[in-house]
Design a protein around this motif. Structure first.
Motif, PDB file in Angstrom:
ATOM      1  N   GLN A   2       0.835  -1.200   0.000  1.00 56.52           N
ATOM      2  CA  GLN A   2       0.000   0.000   0.000  1.00 56.52           C
ATOM      3  C   GLN A   2       0.872   1.254   0.000  1.00 56.52           C
ATOM      4  O   GLN A   2       0.573   2.231  -0.688  1.00 56.52           O
ATOM      5  CB  GLN A   2      -0.917   0.003   1.235  1.00 56.52           C
ATOM      6  CG  GLN A   2      -1.944  -1.122   1.264  1.00 56.52           C
ATOM      7  CD  GLN A   2      -3.093  -0.919   0.287  1.00 56.52           C
ATOM      8  OE1 GLN A   2      -3.089   0.017  -0.504  1.00 56.52           O
ATOM      9  NE2 GLN A   2      -4.069  -1.804   0.327  1.00 56.52           N
ATOM     10  N   LYS A   3       1.950   1.227   0.758  1.00 56.08           N
ATOM     11  CA  LYS A   3       2.852   2.365   0.827  1.00 56.08           C
ATOM     12  C   LYS A   3       3.522   2.607  -0.525  1.00 56.08           C
ATOM     13  O   LYS A   3       3.656   3.748  -0.983  1.00 56.08           O
ATOM     14  CB  LYS A   3       3.908   2.121   1.907  1.00 56.08           C
ATOM     15  CG  LYS A   3       4.825   3.302   2.159  1.00 56.08           C
ATOM     16  CD  LYS A   3       5.797   2.997   3.305  1.00 56.08           C
ATOM     17  CE  LYS A   3       6.719   4.180   3.566  1.00 56.08           C
ATOM     18  NZ  LYS A   3       7.669   3.905   4.678  1.00 56.08           N
ATOM     19  N   PHE A   8       3.867   5.502  -5.788  1.00 59.94           N
ATOM     20  CA  PHE A   8       3.833   5.409  -7.254  1.00 59.94           C
ATOM     21  C   PHE A   8       2.833   6.390  -7.828  1.00 59.94           C
ATOM     22  O   PHE A   8       3.053   6.986  -8.877  1.00 59.94           O
ATOM     23  CB  PHE A   8       3.473   3.983  -7.671  1.00 59.94           C
ATOM     24  CG  PHE A   8       3.408   3.773  -9.156  1.00 59.94           C
ATOM     25  CD1 PHE A   8       4.558   3.576  -9.894  1.00 59.94           C
ATOM     26  CD2 PHE A   8       2.190   3.798  -9.822  1.00 59.94           C
ATOM     27  CE1 PHE A   8       4.498   3.392 -11.271  1.00 59.94           C
ATOM     28  CE2 PHE A   8       2.115   3.619 -11.191  1.00 59.94           C
ATOM     29  CZ  PHE A   8       3.282   3.417 -11.911  1.00 59.94           C
ATOM     30  N   GLY A   9       1.702   6.531  -7.124  1.00 58.22           N
ATOM     31  CA  GLY A   9       0.673   7.456  -7.585  1.00 58.22           C
ATOM     32  C   GLY A   9      -0.104   6.916  -8.768  1.00 58.22           C
ATOM     33  O   GLY A   9      -0.189   5.709  -8.978  1.00 58.22           O
ATOM     34  N   GLY A  11      -3.130   6.573  -9.306  1.00 58.92           N
ATOM     35  CA  GLY A  11      -4.334   5.804  -9.015  1.00 58.92           C
ATOM     36  C   GLY A  11      -4.134   4.316  -8.837  1.00 58.92           C
ATOM     37  O   GLY A  11      -5.091   3.544  -8.991  1.00 58.92           O
ATOM     38  N   MET A  12      -2.921   3.862  -8.524  1.00 61.16           N
ATOM     39  CA  MET A  12      -2.695   2.426  -8.336  1.00 61.16           C
ATOM     40  C   MET A  12      -3.485   1.927  -7.127  1.00 61.16           C
ATOM     41  O   MET A  12      -3.431   2.504  -6.050  1.00 61.16           O
ATOM     42  CB  MET A  12      -1.213   2.114  -8.150  1.00 61.16           C
ATOM     43  CG  MET A  12      -0.937   0.634  -7.942  1.00 61.16           C
ATOM     44  SD  MET A  12       0.823   0.240  -7.767  1.00 61.16           S
ATOM     45  CE  MET A  12       1.358   0.424  -9.469  1.00 61.16           C
ATOM     46  N   LEU A  13      -4.230   0.835  -7.319  1.00 65.10           N
ATOM     47  CA  LEU A  13      -5.065   0.266  -6.269  1.00 65.10           C
ATOM     48  C   LEU A  13      -4.565  -1.129  -5.918  1.00 65.10           C
ATOM     49  O   LEU A  13      -4.385  -1.970  -6.795  1.00 65.10           O
ATOM     50  CB  LEU A  13      -6.525   0.199  -6.746  1.00 65.10           C
ATOM     51  CG  LEU A  13      -7.572  -0.269  -5.741  1.00 65.10           C
ATOM     52  CD1 LEU A  13      -7.737   0.772  -4.629  1.00 65.10           C
ATOM     53  CD2 LEU A  13      -8.907  -0.494  -6.444  1.00 65.10           C
ATOM     54  N   ILE A  14      -4.324  -1.377  -4.649  1.00 66.97           N
ATOM     55  CA  ILE A  14      -3.848  -2.680  -4.187  1.00 66.97           C
ATOM     56  C   ILE A  14      -5.026  -3.471  -3.631  1.00 66.97           C
ATOM     57  O   ILE A  14      -5.714  -3.018  -2.708  1.00 66.97           O
ATOM     58  CB  ILE A  14      -2.771  -2.548  -3.094  1.00 66.97           C
ATOM     59  CG1 ILE A  14      -1.568  -1.768  -3.620  1.00 66.97           C
ATOM     60  CG2 ILE A  14      -2.346  -3.923  -2.596  1.00 66.97           C
ATOM     61  CD1 ILE A  14      -0.802  -2.464  -4.722  1.00 66.97           C
ATOM     62  N   ILE A  15      -5.276  -4.656  -4.189  1.00 71.22           N
ATOM     63  CA  ILE A  15      -6.325  -5.537  -3.700  1.00 71.22           C
ATOM     64  C   ILE A  15      -5.676  -6.639  -2.872  1.00 71.22           C
ATOM     65  O   ILE A  15      -4.874  -7.419  -3.399  1.00 71.22           O
ATOM     66  CB  ILE A  15      -7.127  -6.163  -4.858  1.00 71.22           C
ATOM     67  CG1 ILE A  15      -7.816  -5.064  -5.672  1.00 71.22           C
ATOM     68  CG2 ILE A  15      -8.150  -7.161  -4.332  1.00 71.22           C
ATOM     69  CD1 ILE A  15      -8.551  -5.570  -6.895  1.00 71.22           C
TER      70      ILE A  15
END
Length: 211
Positions: A2-3, A8-9, A11-15
């Motif tokens: 998540q960090k 990275f910016g 809009g990267m989303l971690i599932i």
């Protein structure tokens, strides 16, 4: 993770999730998405591991159903998993591989479809071959875990690999209509007319006239 995504910016989303992996020919590989405690999922019995993931509210994807097999015919283990409603989606495209039988299974059982690289190295070879990397188009209303999950649950996905897009016919039609605009230019003789088609997307479309 998540960090790193925040740094990275863009809009990267971690599932959050994990893989449940066993012998590929008889059992196969699965991804549990939207997990809350990966350590609580493992069990010697792979079916129980799937159940443990579902108890957390996870969505479970069957990965590359044709890998290391001679066909995509359903195995005894897979049939039992489907009978218990443990599988929510299937990877119908993996790298350059496409599994039509798995796609039909998604249609019949109303499961979401994914396209994944399963990459174990750099993905530059996709670009060198003239393609975007294999990916899944998720039609979510916003870039949040809740919205992405809802889109998966509703089957609002299309799979892309090597210039080909596969999935629900209505979604494919909507994507094309949203990507390509049509403008009338001139009326010709004997009913003929001239139109201009403009592709407003980064997807390459090939048009064929007739069969």
């Amino acid at each position: 993770a998540q960090k790193a995504a925040k740094a990275f910016g863009d809009g990267m989303l971690i599932i959050p999730g994990c893989e449940i992996t066993r012998e590929p020919k008889t059992i196969g590989h699965f991804n549990a998405l939207f997990t809350t405690d990966n350590n609580a999922i493992y069990d010697v019995d792979p079916m129980q591991a799937l159940r443990n993931a579902k108890k957390q509210g996870a969505l479970i994807t069957q990965n590359h159903p044709g890998w290391s097999r001679k066909s995509c015919d359903i195995t005894e283990f897979e049939q039992k998993a489907f009978d218990e409603n443990l599988i929510d989606g299937v990877e119908i495209m993996n790298g350059y591989w496409f599994y039509p039988k798995a796609m039909q299974r998604c249609v019949d059982k109303k499961l979401y479809m994914l396209g994944c690289t399963d990459i174990h190295a750099q993905s530059d070879h996709f670009r060198q071959n003239g393609y975007f990397r294999t990916m899944t188009f998720v039609f979510a209303k916003e870039n949040t875990l809740k919205a992405v999950r809802k889109a998966l649950e509703k089957g609002m996905t299309l799979a892309y690999s090597a210039g080909n897009i596969a999935g629900d016919a209505k979604l494919l039609q909507d994507l094309f209509k949203a990507s390509v605009s049509c403008k009338f230019l001139a009326q010709g003789k004997k009913g003929a007319a001239t139109y201009a088609l403009t592709n407003n997307s980064s997807i390459a479309y090939k048009l064929r006239v007739g069969k």
